[in-house]
Design a protein around this motif. Structure first.
Motif: not given
Length: 210
Positions: A166-180
């Motif tokens: 799997f590609g773990f693609v860095d992302n960020w969204a509000g209350v979810a914070g940073e995730y892949y």
């Protein structure tokens, strides 16, 4: 049949400086629930999925879900939080299908939903649930064993279409914070996007829920 799942993305990771997962050989186990943790003679579970071999702090952290709504249709993605989440999604295998216990209606009871790889090319091999199939059939998720130099790696790994990388693609969204976001690589269908320097590759391993 043994299938190498990492060679096709090794060059991209080298270019971007991302950590590379080990060069494993993935062996499909089949669609039966027998290989999953907690098999009771018919179904298996409960268990969780954890990030594995990414070379990042996310290793060992259980995956969660990010929900979206399109009109009245609710769907979402399996994500790997960059920090230990307060909760994670519970999984099982039932009727030879990998499922997760998910909140598909606001304020309603959680239900068991099939986990799949989206067949929509615009979603780039995303692992998730509730994806529409009116144009592109989704791809079932199945279990695999891993081998390195003919030695089996402990555990069961999730994949599809003869790939477990799997590609773990860095992302960020509000209350979810940073995730892949998790996007399956390793086949012709899922190799046409580029990894950023904040991204990495790895595996999704299933283990007993605490």
């Amino acid at each position: 049949m043994k299938i190498s799942t990492t060679a096709v993305v090794a060059f991209a990771l080298y270019v971007h400086g991302a950590a590379a997962a080990p060069n494993v050989t993935a062996v499909p186990i089949g669609t039966s629930c027998t290989s999953y943790p907690g098999y009771d003679g018919r179904d298996a579970g409960p268990f969780i999925g954890i990030a594995d071999s990414t070379g990042r702090p996310v290793d060992g952290i259980a995956v969660n879900a990010a929900y979206y709504v399109d009109g009245s249709h609710r769907y979402g993605y399996v994500i790997a939080p960059a920090a230990v989440p307060t909760r994670n999604i519970t999984m099982r295998c039932s009727n030879n299908t990998l499922q997760a216990l998910l909140n598909m209606t606001t304020g309603g009871e959680a239900t068991w939903e099939n986990l799949v790889i989206s067949g929509d090319p615009t979603l780039e091999g995303a692992l998730g649930f509730g994806f529409p199939e009116d144009k592109y059939p989704n791809i079932p998720v199945t279990p695999y064993w891993h081998f390195i130099d003919d030695q089996q790696v402990p555990g069961v790994f999730i994949g599809a279409a003869d790939s477990t990388t799997f590609g773990f693609v860095d992302n960020w969204a509000g209350v979810a914070g940073e995730y892949y976001l998790l996007r399956l690589l390793g086949t012709d269908k899922f190799t046409r996007w580029e990894l950023d320097k904040r991204d990495t590759i790895g595996f999704l391993k299933v283990t007993y829920a605490d």
